[in-house]
Design an enzyme around this catalytic site. Structure first.
Site, short mmCIF file in Angstrom:
data_model
loop_
_atom_site.label_atom_id
_atom_site.label_comp_id
_atom_site.label_asym_id
_atom_site.label_seq_id
_atom_site.Cartn_x
_atom_site.Cartn_y
_atom_site.Cartn_z
N ASN A 101 85.89 12.36 1.42
CA ASN A 101 84.47 12.51 1.72
C ASN A 101 84.28 13.96 2.15
O ASN A 101 84.61 14.34 3.27
CB ASN A 101 84.08 11.53 2.83
CG ASN A 101 82.60 11.58 3.14
OD1 ASN A 101 81.88 12.46 2.66
ND2 ASN A 101 82.14 10.64 3.94
N ARG A 145 83.40 10.41 -2.44
CA ARG A 145 82.03 10.03 -2.11
C ARG A 145 81.07 11.07 -2.70
O ARG A 145 81.25 12.27 -2.49
CB ARG A 145 81.85 10.00 -0.59
CG ARG A 145 80.44 9.66 -0.22
CD ARG A 145 80.13 10.00 1.20
NE ARG A 145 78.77 9.60 1.51
CZ ARG A 145 78.08 10.08 2.52
NH1 ARG A 145 78.63 10.96 3.33
NH2 ARG A 145 76.85 9.68 2.74
N HIS A 190 73.10 5.39 1.67
CA HIS A 190 73.96 4.51 2.50
C HIS A 190 74.40 3.28 1.72
O HIS A 190 74.75 2.24 2.31
CB HIS A 190 73.21 3.99 3.76
CG HIS A 190 73.07 4.98 4.87
ND1 HIS A 190 72.03 4.94 5.76
CD2 HIS A 190 73.85 6.02 5.24
CE1 HIS A 190 72.17 5.92 6.64
NE2 HIS A 190 73.26 6.59 6.34
N ARG A 223 65.96 13.15 11.98
CA ARG A 223 64.97 13.06 10.89
C ARG A 223 63.79 12.20 11.32
O ARG A 223 63.98 11.18 11.99
CB ARG A 223 65.59 12.42 9.64
CG ARG A 223 66.71 13.22 9.02
CD ARG A 223 67.09 12.61 7.65
NE ARG A 223 68.32 13.17 7.16
CZ ARG A 223 69.44 12.46 6.95
NH1 ARG A 223 69.46 11.15 7.18
NH2 ARG A 223 70.52 13.04 6.50
N GLU A 237 82.95 2.77 5.03
CA GLU A 237 82.51 3.31 3.75
C GLU A 237 83.70 3.75 2.89
O GLU A 237 83.68 3.61 1.67
CB GLU A 237 81.54 4.47 3.98
CG GLU A 237 80.19 3.95 4.45
CD GLU A 237 79.30 4.99 5.12
OE1 GLU A 237 79.59 5.34 6.28
OE2 GLU A 237 78.35 5.45 4.49
#
Ligand code: ADP
Length: 353
Positions: free
Chosen positions: A16, A73, A162, A223, A339
Site C-alpha cells: 500500500n 492497493r 473504502h 474533510r 484491507e
C-alpha cells in the site's frame, strides 16, 4: 492461468504505497498468517534516510522470488476496473490515465507499482482497487443530477471508496451471523480519519457516501463531507480564495479539525471544550442520517456494521450514533477491518487457487 510456486502454501505480499509511506504485509494464504508487516514512513522527506520508494522496497529485505504474487492497493479504478487486475503495460497505462480523477492518491500508488515491477519483474503483480466493490451500484445511485454529458464525456459520477474495507467487513459479518452474504442486507460504516457508509444488498454495494472523490459524505477528520456546493462559489467570488485553497480547505482543514482544531476522536471525547463537543455532535448526526436513508433504501436491514479506528474502538460514538428508537431492533456488529488481507484474498481470485 497461474499456478502456485510453493506446494506448501501461497505467499502473497501486499503493498500500500502512499506519497511518503509504504505499508508492506506478507501473508501465508493457507493459514492467513501475517509473516511480515512493515511500515516505512517519511519517504523522501528531509532528514529521512529513505530517499524514494525504490530504497523503501530495498530496505524491506525480502526475497521476492519466493512470492506467488504482489497485490497493490490502487485507490481509483474509474469505470475501467471492476475486479483485481494483472499489472501489465496496458493496465498501468489505464491507471496512469486515471490520475486526474485521483491526483492525491493514484500517483503514489503507481510509484509503488512501478518500483515493485522493476524490483521483482518476474513476480505476478495485481492491482486491487478501492472503487471496485462499488462498481455494481445502479445508475440511479452513481449518477449525479448534472448535465448528462458531464458523465458521458467527462466521467463525473459517484465511484465510492473504502471498497476493500466494506467488502471485508461485510464478509466477516456474514460469518458472524452464520449466513451467506448473498442473503443479507447490511449497512457498513467505516469510521476512521477518512469515513464512509455503504448500503449492501445481498452482498452488492448499492449505495455509498463517498462520491466522485473521497470528499463527499460523512464528516471526517479533516474533510467536510457533504456541503452545499454553492459555498465553494461564494468562497471564490466573495472571499477571493483560489481553487487550490478551497480544495485544501475542504480536504485538509475541515471536518472535525475545522470545527474545533482537533481530529483525534479520543481527544475530542475527553475534551470539555464546547467546539469539540459540537464537532462530535455534527459528525454523529451525519452518520445517523446516512444510516436512516440507507435503511429506507434497503427495506430490511440484517445488521449495522462498525469498523475503522473510531467504529472499532469507541463504544461511546457507536452508542451516540445508535441512540434512536429507530435502531432498536437492529443487530449491531463491530468488526476489525483488514484491507491488506482483503487485497491478498482478491489476488487469489486472479491466481485461481
Ligand atoms: P485512517 O483513516 O487514517 O486509517 P483510522 O481508521 O486509524 O484512520 O482511525 C483513526 C481515528 O480513530 C482517529 O480519529 C482516532 O482518534 C480514532 N480512534 C482510535 N482509537 C479510538 C478510541 N479508543 N476511541 C475513539 N476513537 C478512537
Amino acid at each position: 492461468m497461474y499456478h502456485k510456486k510453493n506446494s506448501l502454501g501461497v505467499k502473497i505480499a501486499v503493498i500500500n504505497s502512499g506519497s511518503s509511506s509504504l505499508k508492506f504485509k506478507l501473508f501465508d494464504m493457507k493459514t492467513k498468517e501475517v509473516l511480515k508487516s512493515i511500515l516505512i514512513e517519511h519517504i523522501g522527506e528531509e532528514n529521512s534516510s529513505i530517499k524514494n520508494h525504490h530504497q523503501a522496497l530495498e530496505s524491506l529485505n525480502i526475497d521476492f522470488s519466493e512470492l506467488d504474487a504482489i497485490g497493490h492497493r490502487v485507490v481509483h479504478g474509474g469505470e475501467n476496473f471492476n475486479k483485481p487486475t494483472i499489472l501489465d503495460e496496458d493496465s498501468i497505462d489505464k491507471i496512469q490515465k486515471l490520475i486526474p480523477l485521483a491526483p492525491l492518491h493514484n500517483p503514489a500508488n503507481l510509484e509503488g507499482i512501478l518500483v515493485a515491477k522493476k524490483y521483482a519483474p518476474d513476480i505476478l503483480q495485481i492491482a486491487v482497487f478501492d472503487t471496485s466493490f462499488h462498481s455494481n451500484m445502479p445508475k440511479e445511485a452513481f449518477l449525479y443530477p448534472l448535465e448528462y454529458k458531464m458523465y458521458e464525456k467527462h466521467k463525473i459520477r459517484r465511484y465510492g471508496f473504502h471498497g476493500t474495507s466494506h467488502s471485508f467487513v461485510a464478509k466477516q459479518s456474514a460469518r458472524i451471523l452464520g449466513k451467506d452474504l448473498s442473503e443479507l442486507n447490511l449497512i457498513t460504516l467505516h469510521l476512521g480519519n477518512g469515513a464512509s457508509a455503504c448500503a449492501i444488498e445481498k452482498g452488492v454495494s448499492v449505495d455509498t457516501s463517498m462520491g466522485f472523490t473521497p470528499l463527499e459524505g460523512l464528516v471526517m477528520g479533516t474533510r467536510s463531507g457533504d456541503i452545499d456546493p454553492a459555498i465553494i462559489f461564494y468562497m471564490q467570488r466573495e472571499l477571493g480564495l483560489g481553487v487550490d485553497e478551497v480544495d485544501t480547505m475542504l480536504n485538509k482543514k475541515s471536518g472535525l479539525l475545522g470545527i474545533c482544531g482537533k481530529n483525534d476522536v479520543r481527544e475530542l471525547i475527553e475534551s470539555e471544550d464546547e467546539l469539540s463537543k459540537l464537532a462530535l455532535k455534527i459528525m454523529i448526526r451525519r452518520v445517523k442520517k446516512y444510516i436512516g436513508s440507507y435503511m429506507a433504501l434497503l427495506g430490511d436491514v440484517d445488521a449495522i456494521v462498525f469498523t475503522g479506528g473510531i467504529g472499532e474502538n469507541s463504544q461511546y460514538i457507536r452508542d451516540k450514533i445508535l441512540d434512536s428508537k429507530f435502531f432498536n431492533e437492529i443487530e449491531v456488529i463491530v468488526v476489525e477491518t483488514d484491507e491488506e488481507l482483503e487485497i491478498a484474498d482478491e489476488c487469489l481470485k486472479v491466481l485461481d487457487i
